[in-house]
Design a protein around this motif. Sequence first.
Motif, PDB file in Angstrom:
ATOM      1  N   GLN A 199       0.827  -1.203   0.000  1.00  0.00           N
ATOM      2  CA  GLN A 199       0.000   0.000   0.000  1.00  0.00           C
ATOM      3  C   GLN A 199       0.869   1.264   0.000  1.00  0.00           C
ATOM      4  OE1 GLN A 199      -3.368   0.091  -0.182  1.00  0.00           O
ATOM      5  NE2 GLN A 199      -3.442  -2.144  -0.306  1.00  0.00           N
ATOM      6  N   ILE A 200       2.041   1.166   0.566  1.00  0.00           N
ATOM      7  CA  ILE A 200       2.943   2.326   0.646  1.00  0.00           C
ATOM      8  C   ILE A 200       3.676   2.538  -0.665  1.00  0.00           C
ATOM      9  CG2 ILE A 200       4.948   3.304   1.856  1.00  0.00           C
ATOM     10  CD1 ILE A 200       4.173   1.621   4.280  1.00  0.00           C
ATOM     11  N   VAL A 201       4.076   1.446  -1.315  1.00  0.00           N
ATOM     12  CA  VAL A 201       4.949   1.566  -2.497  1.00  0.00           C
ATOM     13  C   VAL A 201       4.202   1.386  -3.813  1.00  0.00           C
ATOM     14  CG1 VAL A 201       6.983   0.846  -1.210  1.00  0.00           C
ATOM     15  CG2 VAL A 201       5.587  -0.889  -2.360  1.00  0.00           C
ATOM     16  N   LYS A 202       2.870   1.268  -3.784  1.00  0.00           N
ATOM     17  CA  LYS A 202       2.112   1.064  -5.026  1.00  0.00           C
ATOM     18  C   LYS A 202       2.432   2.172  -6.032  1.00  0.00           C
ATOM     19  CE  LYS A 202      -2.022   3.419  -3.262  1.00  0.00           C
ATOM     20  NZ  LYS A 202      -3.436   3.284  -2.913  1.00  0.00           N
ATOM     21  N   GLY A 203       2.587   1.747  -7.284  1.00  0.00           N
ATOM     22  CA  GLY A 203       2.909   2.699  -8.350  1.00  0.00           C
ATOM     23  C   GLY A 203       4.387   2.971  -8.526  1.00  0.00           C
ATOM     24  N   ILE A 204       5.218   2.451  -7.610  1.00  0.00           N
ATOM     25  CA  ILE A 204       6.663   2.688  -7.666  1.00  0.00           C
ATOM     26  C   ILE A 204       7.333   1.648  -8.555  1.00  0.00           C
ATOM     27  CG2 ILE A 204       8.786   2.726  -6.298  1.00  0.00           C
ATOM     28  CD1 ILE A 204       7.054   5.138  -5.828  1.00  0.00           C
ATOM     29  N   ARG A 205       8.364   2.097  -9.285  1.00  0.00           N
ATOM     30  CA  ARG A 205       9.204   1.204 -10.076  1.00  0.00           C
ATOM     31  C   ARG A 205      10.648   1.370  -9.600  1.00  0.00           C
ATOM     32  NH1 ARG A 205       7.099   0.334 -15.827  1.00  0.00           N
ATOM     33  NH2 ARG A 205       4.899   0.939 -15.731  1.00  0.00           N
ATOM     34  N   VAL A 206      11.319   0.259  -9.384  1.00  0.00           N
ATOM     35  CA  VAL A 206      12.719   0.292  -8.964  1.00  0.00           C
ATOM     36  C   VAL A 206      13.506  -0.737  -9.774  1.00  0.00           C
ATOM     37  CG1 VAL A 206      12.217   1.057  -6.615  1.00  0.00           C
ATOM     38  CG2 VAL A 206      12.306  -1.395  -7.119  1.00  0.00           C
ATOM     39  N   LYS A 207      14.804  -0.579  -9.805  1.00  0.00           N
ATOM     40  CA  LYS A 207      15.665  -1.570 -10.434  1.00  0.00           C
ATOM     41  C   LYS A 207      16.442  -2.311  -9.359  1.00  0.00           C
ATOM     42  CE  LYS A 207      16.174   0.532 -14.972  1.00  0.00           C
ATOM     43  NZ  LYS A 207      17.113   1.014 -16.024  1.00  0.00           N
TER      44      LYS A 207
END
Length: 406
Positions: A199-207
């Motif tokens: 719920q906190i990191v939704k929508g985030i993209r990381v490598k």
Amino acid sequence: MNEYFLVIIGGGASGLASAVTACSMGVKKIAILERLPRVGKKILATGNGRCNLSHENISPENYFGSYDTSHVLAHFGKAENFFENLGLYCRTDEQGRIYPYSMTANSVLDALRIYSNQVTEICNTRAVKLYQKNNKWHILTENQEHIIAKNIIFSAGGTVASKFGTDGTAWGMLKQLQIPITESKPILCPVYANKNILQIVKGIRVKGSVKLLEKNKILRTETGEIQFTEQTISGICIFNLASLLINKNLDNYQISINLFPELEISELIARLYSCQAVRFNLDCEHMLSGLIQKAIARAILKEIKILPTMPCCQLTGLQIQQIAEILQDFRFSVLGTVQAQAQACSGGVHGNALDENLQVKNHSGLFITGEAVDVHADCGGYQLHWAWASGYIAGKHCAEMRKMIL
């Protein structure tokens, strides 16, 4: 009643590769049966309309299932050469994924249909029965049409993407012939995870790198972009791990995410101390924003029960160590796979039933290609490469059989 030398059931990637190969080698009287109003619809949707058609590093190790792909892959060669012979040029991105030079899937479909009017496309037609009589194959369609062929290439897809014509129902004709088939399962899809952290990191993209663990045993490691939604973890690297979860009890499986795979733990700890020293008058969330996105920082801090608003100067050496460890081993328990979003499927005709040219051993003149073979592959162009390769081999062998007859 229409009669052909070769009938291809399924006008998708492998079926079209079969047609253009056989046609280029002199086979006349070829027909493609396609249940949709047009051939190649699924090709147009691949790679977000750009068609990731292959990968620069193709190896049998990228393929799974009961059929040994070595012979087919070796005799097909490079997909770039196959398409250049059709007048289509390709380009390769930094990850090794190969695309048409135009970056449009339409170019791929156009290349595969250069046979023009030499091949009859029979669309809006569903084959429902297949049988052999007097050394010829007979096909009955849903519209009561009766089609005869010397050879059949069966390239109908599995249970994924029914809107593109692949719902697996055509495989019933093979079952009626007592051909062994491994059940189709959706693969290459996002994974459901049980973290409230999502719920906190939704929508985030990381490598980073990701590992699939079974009771802390590493099954596979992948590297790439990782995407978070409210309930899932996604991205090509996750899709490849999801393929290993078919028919498994998921209670013992976890995904571990390493946001700094290029660093030793000591190097990461040193960076955290450096950020703390420079930003000593800021809170913990802003301290970590020098290394990671704020949403990821909040998720990491919540995992180890540190308030994001706590002054970073209050972090102890043990807490710095904990932050570093979770940045390199952020665990998510696997709850399931999002099969509705699968990009491919496993299953198909069992490898033991096929020879090295994809001909069914007990049914002369019947070839199986593409998703209809019990072969599935990694994400990133490998699946389509198999479609071209298997279609090419089957089409080529049909052409060679024709020469033997003549």
